[in-house]
Design a protein around this motif. Structure first.
Motif, PDB file in Angstrom:
ATOM      1  N   PRO A  49      48.892  24.863  16.133  1.00 43.72           N
ATOM      2  CA  PRO A  49      50.116  25.433  15.566  1.00 43.72           C
ATOM      3  C   PRO A  49      50.751  24.473  14.568  1.00 43.72           C
ATOM      4  CG  PRO A  49      50.168  25.482  17.977  1.00 43.72           C
ATOM      5  CD  PRO A  49      49.003  24.634  17.589  1.00 43.72           C
ATOM      6  N   GLY A  50      51.420  25.010  13.565  1.00 40.32           N
ATOM      7  CA  GLY A  50      52.223  24.161  12.693  1.00 40.32           C
ATOM      8  C   GLY A  50      53.240  23.399  13.519  1.00 40.32           C
ATOM      9  N   LEU A  51      53.467  22.133  13.180  1.00 35.63           N
ATOM     10  CA  LEU A  51      54.389  21.308  13.945  1.00 35.63           C
ATOM     11  C   LEU A  51      55.834  21.675  13.625  1.00 35.63           C
ATOM     12  CD1 LEU A  51      52.546  17.871  13.612  1.00 35.63           C
ATOM     13  CD2 LEU A  51      52.127  19.755  15.222  1.00 35.63           C
ATOM     14  N   VAL A  52      56.716  21.416  14.583  1.00 31.36           N
ATOM     15  CA  VAL A  52      58.134  21.781  14.478  1.00 31.36           C
ATOM     16  C   VAL A  52      58.959  20.516  14.686  1.00 31.36           C
ATOM     17  CG1 VAL A  52      59.980  23.239  15.398  1.00 31.36           C
ATOM     18  CG2 VAL A  52      57.602  24.089  15.392  1.00 31.36           C
ATOM     19  N   ASP A  53      59.645  20.060  13.631  1.00 33.06           N
ATOM     20  CA  ASP A  53      60.460  18.846  13.725  1.00 33.06           C
ATOM     21  C   ASP A  53      61.928  19.245  13.845  1.00 33.06           C
ATOM     22  OD1 ASP A  53      61.498  16.285  13.704  1.00 33.06           O
ATOM     23  OD2 ASP A  53      60.259  15.596  12.031  1.00 33.06           O
ATOM     24  N   THR A  54      62.473  19.056  15.033  1.00 38.57           N
ATOM     25  CA  THR A  54      63.850  19.492  15.298  1.00 38.57           C
ATOM     26  C   THR A  54      64.875  18.383  15.087  1.00 38.57           C
ATOM     27  OG1 THR A  54      63.544  19.006  17.655  1.00 38.57           O
ATOM     28  CG2 THR A  54      63.118  21.270  16.927  1.00 38.57           C
ATOM     29  N   HIS A  55      64.435  17.234  14.541  1.00 33.54           N
ATOM     30  CA  HIS A  55      65.365  16.112  14.316  1.00 33.54           C
ATOM     31  C   HIS A  55      64.846  15.297  13.146  1.00 33.54           C
ATOM     32  CE1 HIS A  55      67.847  12.609  16.287  1.00 33.54           C
ATOM     33  NE2 HIS A  55      67.962  12.645  14.972  1.00 33.54           N
ATOM     34  N   ILE A  56      65.317  15.613  11.944  1.00 35.24           N
ATOM     35  CA  ILE A  56      64.844  14.920  10.747  1.00 35.24           C
ATOM     36  C   ILE A  56      65.942  14.891   9.687  1.00 35.24           C
ATOM     37  CG2 ILE A  56      63.664  17.062  10.056  1.00 35.24           C
ATOM     38  CD1 ILE A  56      61.704  15.133   8.484  1.00 35.24           C
ATOM     39  N   HIS A  57      66.233  13.691   9.179  1.00 34.52           N
ATOM     40  CA  HIS A  57      67.334  13.491   8.241  1.00 34.52           C
ATOM     41  C   HIS A  57      66.896  13.485   6.777  1.00 34.52           C
ATOM     42  CE1 HIS A  57      70.192  12.458  11.433  1.00 34.52           C
ATOM     43  NE2 HIS A  57      69.210  11.774  11.985  1.00 34.52           N
ATOM     44  N   GLY A  58      65.634  13.209   6.524  1.00 33.56           N
ATOM     45  CA  GLY A  58      65.203  13.119   5.133  1.00 33.56           C
ATOM     46  C   GLY A  58      63.733  12.806   5.019  1.00 33.56           C
ATOM     47  N   PHE A  59      63.256  12.766   3.766  1.00 33.82           N
ATOM     48  CA  PHE A  59      61.855  12.464   3.473  1.00 33.82           C
ATOM     49  C   PHE A  59      61.712  12.323   1.965  1.00 33.82           C
ATOM     50  CE2 PHE A  59      57.218  13.583   3.291  1.00 33.82           C
ATOM     51  CZ  PHE A  59      56.763  12.597   4.155  1.00 33.82           C
ATOM     52  N   LYS A  60      60.729  11.538   1.546  1.00 34.01           N
ATOM     53  CA  LYS A  60      60.382  11.419   0.126  1.00 34.01           C
ATOM     54  C   LYS A  60      61.590  11.070  -0.755  1.00 34.01           C
ATOM     55  CE  LYS A  60      55.891  12.193  -0.232  1.00 34.01           C
ATOM     56  NZ  LYS A  60      54.971  11.192  -0.837  1.00 34.01           N
ATOM     57  N   ASN A  61      62.411  10.127  -0.255  1.00 34.44           N
ATOM     58  CA  ASN A  61      63.553   9.605  -1.013  1.00 34.44           C
ATOM     59  C   ASN A  61      64.712  10.596  -1.140  1.00 34.44           C
ATOM     60  OD1 ASN A  61      64.456   7.151  -2.092  1.00 34.44           O
ATOM     61  ND2 ASN A  61      64.082   7.813  -4.197  1.00 34.44           N
ATOM     62  N   HIS A  62      64.764  11.572  -0.270  1.00 38.39           N
ATOM     63  CA  HIS A  62      65.872  12.535  -0.247  1.00 38.39           C
ATOM     64  C   HIS A  62      66.497  12.560   1.142  1.00 38.39           C
ATOM     65  CE1 HIS A  62      64.959  14.153  -4.226  1.00 38.39           C
ATOM     66  NE2 HIS A  62      63.689  14.115  -3.876  1.00 38.39           N
ATOM     67  N   ASP A  63      67.822  12.675   1.182  1.00 41.68           N
ATOM     68  CA  ASP A  63      68.596  12.687   2.428  1.00 41.68           C
ATOM     69  C   ASP A  63      69.357  14.009   2.499  1.00 41.68           C
ATOM     70  OD1 ASP A  63      70.747  12.282   4.345  1.00 41.68           O
ATOM     71  OD2 ASP A  63      70.469  10.133   4.156  1.00 41.68           O
ATOM     72  N   ILE A  64      69.344  14.628   3.667  1.00 40.44           N
ATOM     73  CA  ILE A  64      70.082  15.886   3.855  1.00 40.44           C
ATOM     74  C   ILE A  64      71.544  15.713   3.444  1.00 40.44           C
ATOM     75  CG2 ILE A  64      70.879  17.578   5.560  1.00 40.44           C
ATOM     76  CD1 ILE A  64      67.822  17.647   5.018  1.00 40.44           C
ATOM     77  N   MET A  65      72.130  14.545   3.738  1.00 39.36           N
ATOM     78  CA  MET A  65      73.542  14.331   3.467  1.00 39.36           C
ATOM     79  C   MET A  65      73.847  14.151   1.985  1.00 39.36           C
ATOM     80  SD  MET A  65      74.918  14.741   6.382  1.00 39.36           S
ATOM     81  CE  MET A  65      76.603  14.211   6.081  1.00 39.36           C
TER      82      MET A  65
END
Length: 388
Positions: free
Chosen positions: A53-69
Motif C-alpha cells: 500500500p502507499g505509505l501514509v505519513d500522519t506527522h510531517i512538517h515539510g520536505f524539499k526546502n519547504h515548510d507547511i508554516m
C-alpha cells in the motif's frame, strides 16, 4: 480500462499473497488472483518485486526546502510531489505552535487548496499545538502555549473547511476534558504530546477519548517504576496508537522494540516528523521560527535539542526491518494501515483492497523503493524520477 500488476509478492489487507496479478480498473483496486482474469488487458510486469500500500505519513512538517508554516501553496505542492519519492501517497500537513493569526492563515490555505496538489494526497491537517506545556517543549515556541480552547478549534475547523483531522495537546492543561470531548465529537483524533503529564492524567485523557501518543519517548514524561508517566501510558493503555520516529536518532532501536512489543505492531505508527531539510543536503534550515542545523543525519536547534527529523517514511520501514524488530509485513503495516486507522481513514487509504484508490508502491526484496503509483498511474520511478 483494465490493467494488471504482476509481482512476486503483494501486501494485502491481513495477508501476503503472490506471485500473482492485481487488477486495477479506472484507478481503483480490483481483486487479486494467482492467475490473470478477464480478457485482453495491459500487464505491468514487476517480476521479482513486492507491491505494498502507499505509505501514509500522519506527522510531517515539510520536505524539499519547504515548510507547511510558510503558508504558500506552491511549497505545499512541492512537499506533496516530493513525498512520492518517499513512498508516501497520503499525508497530513502538520503545523507548529504559532500565533492564532498565522495558524488561521495556514489552515485556511490548506483547506482551500488541498485538492490542487499534484502529488501525495492531503487527507487532513494535523495541528501540533499550541496547547502544550513547557518542560517538554521540543522545538515548539512557548510564547504561544495556552490552554485548550474549543473556540479556537471551532475557528480552525471553519477556516480549513473542516479539514482538521488530528490535534495534539498536553493532557495536564486546564480544560482538557471538555476539549477532548468536543474534538472527538467532531471526529478529530486527539493526540497527547509535549507534556509532563502523570500516568493518571494521560489515562484520564484516554478514557475521555484521546487515542494517539505523539512521537513516543520524545517530548513527554518518561517511564519510571513509581510514576510510569506518558511513556508508560503509551505502552500500557488499551486501544490507543503510539507514534514513533525510527530514524536512529530519536529513539534507540531497543526502545522502539520495547514499545512495539508492549503496544503491538498493529497499534504502532511509523511517522517522520520530517522538516523542510528532508530530501536536502546538510546545512542550515528553519523549523517554523527556529533556526535548525542539519548535521550527521539529525536536525537540531541551538542547544542541541532535536527539531523534527529528515527521515523519509520508506527509510523508517527499512530501518525497523534492518534493526531486526519488525518483519517486512509488520513494517509496511505500521507505515500504511496503522497510521490510516489512527486517524479513522483506513476506510479510504492505507490498504490494498477492492474499491480503494489504487495508491501503491513497488519495492525490491531489500525494501528499496522502485516506484510510487497514484490512482493506478506511475508518478515516481527510481530510474525515471519525475514520471507523470
Amino acid at each position: 480500462m483494465y490493467k494488471y500488476i504482476f509481482a512476486e509478492k503483494f501486501f494485502l489487507e491481513g495477508k501476503v499473497e503472490g506471485p500473482g496479478f492485481l487488477e486495477i480498473k479506472d484507478g481503483i483496486f480490483g481483486s487479486f488472483s494467482e492467475n490473470k482474469l478477464g480478457g485482453a488487458a495491459e500487464i505491468i510486469d514487476y517480476a521479482g518485486h513486492w507491491i505494498a500500500p502507499g505509505l501514509v505519513d500522519t506527522h510531517i512538517h515539510g520536505f524539499k526546502n519547504h515548510d507547511i508554516m510558510n503558508n504558500e501553496f506552491e511549497g505545499l505542492n512541492q512537499i506533496s510531489e516530493g513525498l512520492l519519492s518517499c513512498g508516501v501517497t497520503s499525508f497530513l500537513p502538520t503545523t507548529l505552535t504559532s500565533s492564532t493569526e498565522l495558524l488561521n492563515s495556514v489552515v485556511g490555505m490548506i483547506g482551500t487548496q488541498y485538492r490542487n496538489v499534484r502529488g501525495a494526497k492531503i487527507k487532513g491537517i494535523f495541528l501540533e499545538g499550541p496547547f502544550f506545556t513547557e518542560k517538554h517543549k521540543g522545538a515548539q515556541n512557548t510564547n504561544y502555549f495556552c490552554n485548550p480552547s474549543i473556540e479556537k478549534l471551532k475557528n480552525w475547523q471553519g477556516q480549513s473547511n473542516h479539514m482538521i483531522r488530528k490535534i495534539a495537546i498536553a493532557p495536564e492543561r486546564k480544560g482538557t476534558a471538555e476539549f477532548i470531548e468536543y474534538a472527538v465529537g467532531e471526529e478529530i483524533a486527539v493526540a497527547l504530546a509535549h507534556s509532563d503529564a502523570t500516568y493518571e492524567e494521560a489515562k484520564q485523557a484516554v478514557e475521555i477519548g484521546a487515542s494517539i501518543f505523539v512521537h513516543t519517548f520524545n517530548g513527554m514524561s518518561s517511564l519510571h517504576h513509581r510514576e510510569p508517566g506518558m511513556v508508560g501510558a503509551a505502552m500500557n493503555l488499551k486501544d490507543v496508537f503510539a507514534e514513533i520516529i525510527c530514524d536512529g536518532h530519536h529513539v534507540h532501536p531497543a526502545a522502539a522494540n520495547i514499545l512495539m512489543n508492549a503496544r503491538g505492531r498493529d497499534q504502532t505508527v511509523l511517522v517522520t516528523d520530517c522538516m523542510m531539510a528532508g530530501g536536502m543536503p546538510e546545512g542550515n534550515y528553519q523549523l517554523g521560527e527556529f533556526p535548525v542545523e542539519v548535521k550527521a543525519g539529525a536536525a537540531r536547534i541551538e542547544g542541541g535539542s532535536l527539531a523534527g527529523s529528515i527521515l523519509q517514511l520508506k527509510d523508517a520501514v527499512k530501518n525497523v526491518v534492518q534493526w531486526g524488530i519488525a518483519t517486512p509485513e509488520e513494517a509496511i503495516y505500521m507505515a500504511s494501515t496503522a497510521p490510516a486507522k489512527s486517524i479513522g481513514l483506513d476506510v479510504e487509504c492505507g490498504k490494498i483492497a477492492v474499491g480503494y484508490a489504487a495508491d501503491f508502491i513497488v519495492l525490491n526484496p531489500d525494501l528499496d523503493l522502485i516506484a510510487t503509483y497514484l490512482d493506478g498511474v506511475c508518478r515516481y520511478h527510481l530510474r525515471k524520477e519525475g514520471v507523470q
